[in-house]
Design an enzyme around this catalytic site. Structure first.
Site, PDB file in Angstrom:
ATOM      1  N   ARG A 100       0.824  -1.207   0.000  1.00 19.51           N
ATOM      2  CA  ARG A 100       0.000   0.000   0.000  1.00 19.51           C
ATOM      3  C   ARG A 100       0.862   1.264   0.000  1.00 19.51           C
ATOM      4  NH1 ARG A 100      -4.298  -2.092   4.512  1.00 19.51           N
ATOM      5  NH2 ARG A 100      -5.415  -3.517   3.139  1.00 19.51           N
ATOM      6  N   ARG A 159      10.942 -10.158   0.479  1.00 16.45           N
ATOM      7  CA  ARG A 159      11.902 -11.264   0.574  1.00 16.45           C
ATOM      8  C   ARG A 159      12.026 -11.748   2.011  1.00 16.45           C
ATOM      9  NH1 ARG A 159      11.899 -14.751  -2.280  1.00 16.45           N
ATOM     10  NH2 ARG A 159      13.338 -15.705  -0.877  1.00 16.45           N
ATOM     11  N   GLN A 161       9.747 -11.713   4.314  1.00 17.22           N
ATOM     12  CA  GLN A 161       8.552 -12.503   4.611  1.00 17.22           C
ATOM     13  C   GLN A 161       8.631 -13.868   3.936  1.00 17.22           C
ATOM     14  OE1 GLN A 161       5.825 -13.119   2.188  1.00 17.22           O
ATOM     15  NE2 GLN A 161       4.648 -14.231   3.708  1.00 17.22           N
ATOM     16  N   ASN A 192      11.352 -15.524   2.991  1.00 16.88           N
ATOM     17  CA  ASN A 192      12.392 -16.327   3.631  1.00 16.88           C
ATOM     18  C   ASN A 192      11.912 -16.917   4.951  1.00 16.88           C
ATOM     19  OD1 ASN A 192      14.041 -15.665   1.522  1.00 16.88           O
ATOM     20  ND2 ASN A 192      15.257 -14.180   2.655  1.00 16.88           N
ATOM     21  N   PHE A 211      13.736 -10.246  10.230  1.00 17.32           N
ATOM     22  CA  PHE A 211      12.748  -9.556   9.414  1.00 17.32           C
ATOM     23  C   PHE A 211      12.899  -8.046   9.540  1.00 17.32           C
ATOM     24  CE2 PHE A 211       8.684  -7.622   8.515  1.00 17.32           C
ATOM     25  CZ  PHE A 211       8.286  -8.267   7.363  1.00 17.32           C
ATOM     26  N   GLN A 212      13.015  -7.569  10.765  1.00 13.43           N
ATOM     27  CA  GLN A 212      13.146  -6.131  10.987  1.00 13.43           C
ATOM     28  C   GLN A 212      14.439  -5.591  10.380  1.00 13.43           C
ATOM     29  OE1 GLN A 212      12.742  -6.146  15.251  1.00 13.43           O
ATOM     30  NE2 GLN A 212      10.540  -5.795  15.156  1.00 13.43           N
ATOM     31  N   TYR A 249      16.220  -6.909   7.856  1.00 17.17           N
ATOM     32  CA  TYR A 249      16.190  -7.037   6.395  1.00 17.17           C
ATOM     33  C   TYR A 249      15.310  -5.945   5.786  1.00 17.17           C
ATOM     34  CZ  TYR A 249      16.657  -9.815   2.063  1.00 17.17           C
ATOM     35  OH  TYR A 249      16.969 -10.272   0.807  1.00 17.17           O
ATOM     36  N   ARG A 263      20.182  -8.159   8.008  1.00 11.66           N
ATOM     37  CA  ARG A 263      19.656  -9.505   8.233  1.00 11.66           C
ATOM     38  C   ARG A 263      20.721 -10.496   8.665  1.00 11.66           C
ATOM     39  NH1 ARG A 263      21.593  -9.932   3.179  1.00 11.66           N
ATOM     40  NH2 ARG A 263      21.788 -11.955   2.207  1.00 11.66           N
TER      41      ARG A 263
END
Length: 118
Positions: free
Chosen positions: A16, A36, A38, A40, A79-80, A82, A89
Protein backbone atom coordinates in the site's frame (compact mmCIF):
# COMPACT_ATOMS: atom_id res chain seq x y z
CA UNK A 1 1.54 -18.49 13.27
CA UNK A 2 1.29 -14.99 14.75
CA UNK A 3 4.76 -14.21 13.43
CA UNK A 4 3.83 -15.33 9.92
CA UNK A 5 0.65 -13.22 10.09
CA UNK A 6 2.69 -10.22 11.27
CA UNK A 7 5.18 -10.67 8.42
CA UNK A 8 2.37 -10.98 5.86
CA UNK A 9 0.73 -7.82 7.19
CA UNK A 10 3.99 -5.94 6.82
CA UNK A 11 4.09 -6.94 3.15
CA UNK A 12 0.51 -5.70 2.72
CA UNK A 13 1.41 -2.36 4.35
CA UNK A 14 4.50 -2.04 2.13
CA UNK A 15 2.39 -2.78 -0.96
CA UNK A 16 0.00 0.00 0.00
CA UNK A 17 2.77 2.43 0.92
CA UNK A 18 4.62 1.98 -2.38
CA UNK A 19 1.50 1.29 -4.52
CA UNK A 20 2.60 -2.16 -5.69
CA UNK A 21 -0.37 -4.34 -6.60
CA UNK A 22 -0.28 -8.14 -6.49
CA UNK A 23 1.07 -10.21 -8.20
CA UNK A 24 3.99 -7.76 -8.67
CA UNK A 25 7.00 -8.54 -6.48
CA UNK A 26 9.32 -5.80 -7.67
CA UNK A 27 9.31 -2.08 -7.18
CA UNK A 28 10.65 0.07 -4.37
CA UNK A 29 13.73 -1.50 -2.69
CA UNK A 30 12.15 -1.34 0.77
CA UNK A 31 9.14 -3.28 -0.50
CA UNK A 32 11.39 -5.87 -2.15
CA UNK A 33 13.36 -6.39 1.07
CA UNK A 34 10.16 -6.69 3.11
CA UNK A 35 8.72 -9.14 0.60
CA UNK A 36 11.90 -11.26 0.57
CA UNK A 37 12.13 -11.23 4.37
CA UNK A 38 8.55 -12.50 4.61
CA UNK A 39 9.17 -15.17 1.96
CA UNK A 40 12.39 -16.33 3.63
CA UNK A 41 10.73 -16.62 7.04
CA UNK A 42 7.83 -18.56 5.52
CA UNK A 43 10.22 -20.93 3.72
CA UNK A 44 12.00 -21.86 6.95
CA UNK A 45 8.88 -22.20 9.09
CA UNK A 46 8.09 -25.87 8.18
CA UNK A 47 11.66 -26.87 8.99
CA UNK A 48 11.48 -25.05 12.31
CA UNK A 49 8.10 -26.55 13.29
CA UNK A 50 9.23 -30.08 12.36
CA UNK A 51 12.44 -29.86 14.37
CA UNK A 52 10.65 -28.23 17.30
CA UNK A 53 8.04 -30.97 17.34
CA UNK A 54 10.51 -33.88 17.17
CA UNK A 55 12.94 -32.36 19.69
CA UNK A 56 10.08 -31.57 22.07
CA UNK A 57 8.72 -35.10 21.96
CA UNK A 58 11.97 -37.06 22.03
CA UNK A 59 14.47 -34.80 23.83
CA UNK A 60 13.10 -32.32 26.40
CA UNK A 61 10.16 -29.96 26.20
CA UNK A 62 11.67 -27.17 28.29
CA UNK A 63 14.97 -26.97 26.43
CA UNK A 64 13.16 -27.22 23.11
CA UNK A 65 10.69 -24.48 24.06
CA UNK A 66 13.55 -22.16 25.04
CA UNK A 67 15.28 -22.81 21.70
CA UNK A 68 11.98 -22.23 19.90
CA UNK A 69 11.42 -18.88 21.59
CA UNK A 70 14.97 -17.80 20.80
CA UNK A 71 14.48 -18.85 17.19
CA UNK A 72 11.28 -16.82 16.88
CA UNK A 73 13.03 -13.80 18.38
CA UNK A 74 15.96 -14.09 15.95
CA UNK A 75 13.56 -14.41 13.00
CA UNK A 76 11.73 -11.27 14.14
CA UNK A 77 15.07 -9.43 14.31
CA UNK A 78 15.98 -10.89 10.91
CA UNK A 79 12.75 -9.56 9.41
CA UNK A 80 13.15 -6.13 10.99
CA UNK A 81 16.80 -5.88 9.96
CA UNK A 82 16.19 -7.04 6.39
CA UNK A 83 13.34 -4.54 5.94
CA UNK A 84 15.80 -1.72 6.69
CA UNK A 85 18.90 -2.98 4.86
CA UNK A 86 20.08 -6.25 3.34
CA UNK A 87 23.11 -6.25 5.65
CA UNK A 88 20.80 -5.94 8.68
CA UNK A 89 19.66 -9.51 8.23
CA UNK A 90 23.04 -11.20 8.60
CA UNK A 91 23.50 -11.34 12.39
CA UNK A 92 20.00 -12.67 13.09
CA UNK A 93 20.28 -15.00 10.08
CA UNK A 94 23.38 -16.67 11.52
CA UNK A 95 21.79 -16.88 14.98
CA UNK A 96 18.60 -18.47 13.63
CA UNK A 97 20.61 -20.94 11.53
CA UNK A 98 22.63 -21.90 14.60
CA UNK A 99 19.39 -22.48 16.53
CA UNK A 100 18.03 -24.70 13.76
CA UNK A 101 21.21 -26.77 13.88
CA UNK A 102 20.86 -26.99 17.66
CA UNK A 103 17.24 -28.15 17.32
CA UNK A 104 18.37 -30.72 14.75
CA UNK A 105 20.99 -31.99 17.20
CA UNK A 106 18.47 -32.18 20.04
CA UNK A 107 15.99 -34.02 17.80
CA UNK A 108 18.64 -36.51 16.69
CA UNK A 109 19.88 -37.05 20.24
CA UNK A 110 16.32 -37.65 21.42
CA UNK A 111 15.55 -40.04 18.57
CA UNK A 112 18.76 -41.99 19.11
CA UNK A 113 18.15 -42.23 22.84
CA UNK A 114 14.56 -43.34 22.29
CA UNK A 115 15.24 -46.01 19.65
CA UNK A 116 18.71 -47.27 20.60
CA UNK A 117 18.53 -47.28 24.41
CA UNK A 118 15.11 -48.54 25.47
Amino acid sequence: VLFLAYFAMQVIYARRKYKISPPETTGHPEFERTFRAQANCSEYFPIFISLLWVAGIFFHQGVTAACGLLYLYTRLKYFQGYAVTAQGRLGPLYASAWLLWLLLGLALAGLLAHFLWP
